[in-house]
Design a protein around this motif. Structure first.
Motif, PDB file in Angstrom:
ATOM      1  N   LEU A 154       0.788  -1.223   0.000  1.00 12.21           N
ATOM      2  CA  LEU A 154       0.000   0.000   0.000  1.00 12.21           C
ATOM      3  C   LEU A 154       0.825   1.280   0.000  1.00 12.21           C
ATOM      4  O   LEU A 154       0.329   2.328  -0.422  1.00 12.21           O
ATOM      5  CB  LEU A 154      -0.931   0.007   1.220  1.00 12.21           C
ATOM      6  N   TYR A 155       2.068   1.242   0.475  1.00 11.56           N
ATOM      7  CA  TYR A 155       2.873   2.455   0.615  1.00 11.56           C
ATOM      8  C   TYR A 155       4.268   2.230   0.049  1.00 11.56           C
ATOM      9  O   TYR A 155       4.866   1.171   0.249  1.00 11.56           O
ATOM     10  CB  TYR A 155       2.985   2.858   2.092  1.00 11.56           C
ATOM     11  N   GLY A 156       4.805   3.256  -0.602  1.00 15.74           N
ATOM     12  CA  GLY A 156       6.141   3.159  -1.152  1.00 15.74           C
ATOM     13  C   GLY A 156       7.207   3.130  -0.074  1.00 15.74           C
ATOM     14  O   GLY A 156       7.017   3.668   1.032  1.00 15.74           O
ATOM     15  N   ARG A 160       7.592   4.690   3.882  1.00 15.52           N
ATOM     16  CA  ARG A 160       7.688   3.785   5.035  1.00 15.52           C
ATOM     17  C   ARG A 160       9.000   3.968   5.795  1.00 15.52           C
ATOM     18  O   ARG A 160       9.048   3.747   7.010  1.00 15.52           O
ATOM     19  CB  ARG A 160       7.560   2.335   4.574  1.00 15.52           C
ATOM     20  N   ALA A 161      10.058   4.374   5.098  1.00 14.05           N
ATOM     21  CA  ALA A 161      11.376   4.478   5.736  1.00 14.05           C
ATOM     22  C   ALA A 161      11.679   5.871   6.272  1.00 14.05           C
ATOM     23  O   ALA A 161      12.714   6.069   6.915  1.00 14.05           O
ATOM     24  CB  ALA A 161      12.451   4.073   4.727  1.00 14.05           C
ATOM     25  N   ASP A 162      10.802   6.839   6.020  1.00 11.80           N
ATOM     26  CA  ASP A 162      11.064   8.229   6.405  1.00 11.80           C
ATOM     27  C   ASP A 162      10.761   8.436   7.891  1.00 11.80           C
ATOM     28  O   ASP A 162       9.594   8.387   8.304  1.00 11.80           O
ATOM     29  CB  ASP A 162      10.193   9.155   5.555  1.00 11.80           C
ATOM     30  N   ALA A 166       7.021   8.835  10.358  1.00 13.37           N
ATOM     31  CA  ALA A 166       6.712   7.618  11.119  1.00 13.37           C
ATOM     32  C   ALA A 166       5.361   7.717  11.812  1.00 13.37           C
ATOM     33  O   ALA A 166       4.599   6.737  11.853  1.00 13.37           O
ATOM     34  CB  ALA A 166       7.823   7.347  12.131  1.00 13.37           C
ATOM     35  N   ASP A 167       5.051   8.882  12.357  1.00 15.81           N
ATOM     36  CA  ASP A 167       3.756   9.045  13.027  1.00 15.81           C
ATOM     37  C   ASP A 167       2.609   8.919  12.032  1.00 15.81           C
ATOM     38  O   ASP A 167       1.551   8.361  12.359  1.00 15.81           O
ATOM     39  CB  ASP A 167       3.685  10.397  13.735  1.00 15.81           C
ATOM     40  N   LEU A 168       2.820   9.424  10.831  1.00 14.16           N
ATOM     41  CA  LEU A 168       1.783   9.330   9.798  1.00 14.16           C
ATOM     42  C   LEU A 168       1.579   7.886   9.365  1.00 14.16           C
ATOM     43  O   LEU A 168       0.439   7.432   9.186  1.00 14.16           O
ATOM     44  CB  LEU A 168       2.178  10.192   8.603  1.00 14.16           C
TER      45      LEU A 168
END
Length: 270
Positions: A154-156, A160-162, A166-168
């Motif tokens: 679902l997410y690039g 995901r690694a940023d 992380a909270d988002l």
């Protein structure tokens, strides 16, 4: 906000802003809340209406009626109840598939079409088997046991690694887990086994904006390219470094593009 009884289901509908109407339809695992960041901007100029699909979000969870044709009837029923003869349509994933169907079969209703991360093709059987196992054996029984396996679909990876997001990402994870596992699994089965609708693409006459993430793990960019190639005059944009959720991974950019699209369509079809 309200529940509207349509076609045997209570559908959760929210409205924001005033002006020409825009109906937003969401992807599997989510609700109308997935467009919050876009609606913050767009509602200043347009009447934004979100509809939670049956079995998802805050809508009721009937035992049946989850085939894609019936989902089209659900949203048209909401539009009729709200007195909307003609409207802009934004659809992500299955929301895009339903938008194509309605624009092809009821062109008088769709003022413009924005299709994100969708596919007009039937799913290959190997993908159906993989996803049904994930949903029926995993998500239906314990969503928390499989949610981390869903995130790369679902997410690039940049999102995901940023660490700054992380909270988002954690919020997105909780939104997925807030679903009723058995209901989502029940709703997903006919969506996964939907028929090929590429033959409908040439019948779409509405101004159309097709967008997707370059890293989309659910419907890779070639799916959007096929849609754009089949709809005469459509515009295609692939967002670099973005996965299946441009609404979260590139929220401001998507809001800008949708406003440009609505404005352009409004000038073309007064």
């Amino acid at each position: 906000m309200s529940l509207i009884h349509i076609n045997g289901a209570d559908l959760f509908v929210e409205e924001f802003g005033t002006g020409d109407p825009v109906i937003f339809t969401h992807a599997l695992f989510f609700s109308g809340r997935m467009y919050e960041r876009q609606i913050e901007r767009i509602a200043a100029r347009y009447r934004c209406i979100t509809v939670d699909w049956r079995g998802m979000g805050r809508s009721s969870k009937p035992l049946g009626g989850y085939d894609v044709d019936n989902l089209c009837h659900d949203v048209i029923g909401v539009a009729d109840r709200l007195g909307l003869d003609r409207f802009h349509w934004v659809g992500m994933s299955v929301g895009g598939v339903t938008g194509i169907r309605i624009a092809a079969q009821m062109p008088q209703r769709i003022r413009s079409l924005a299709i994100g991360g969708a596919s007009a093709e039937a799913e290959p059987i190997e993908k159906v088997v993989k996803y049904e196992k994930l949903l029926l054996d995993g998500f239906a029984r314990d969503p928390a046991s499989v949610v981390d396996g869903l995130l790369p679909i679902l997410y690039g990876e940049p999102f995901r690694a940023d660490p700054l997001r992380a909270d988002l990402l954690a919020r997105e994870r909780e939104l997925i887990l807030s679903n009723d596992g058995p209901a989502v699994a029940r709703a997903s089965a006919p969506i996964l086994r939907r028929v090929d609708i590429r033959h409908m693409l040439p019948h779409v006459r509405s101004p159309t904006y097709v967008f997707c993430g370059a890293l989309d793990g659910a419907n890779p960019p070639e799916k959007s390219r096929t849609i754009a190639a089949g709809i005469s005059g459509s515009l295609l944009e692939v967002f670099d470094g973005v996965g299946h959720q441009p609404n979260v991974e590139a929220p401001g950019l998507l809001a800008d593009r949708l406003l440009e699209h609505f404005d352009r369509a409004s000038r073309a079809t007064p």
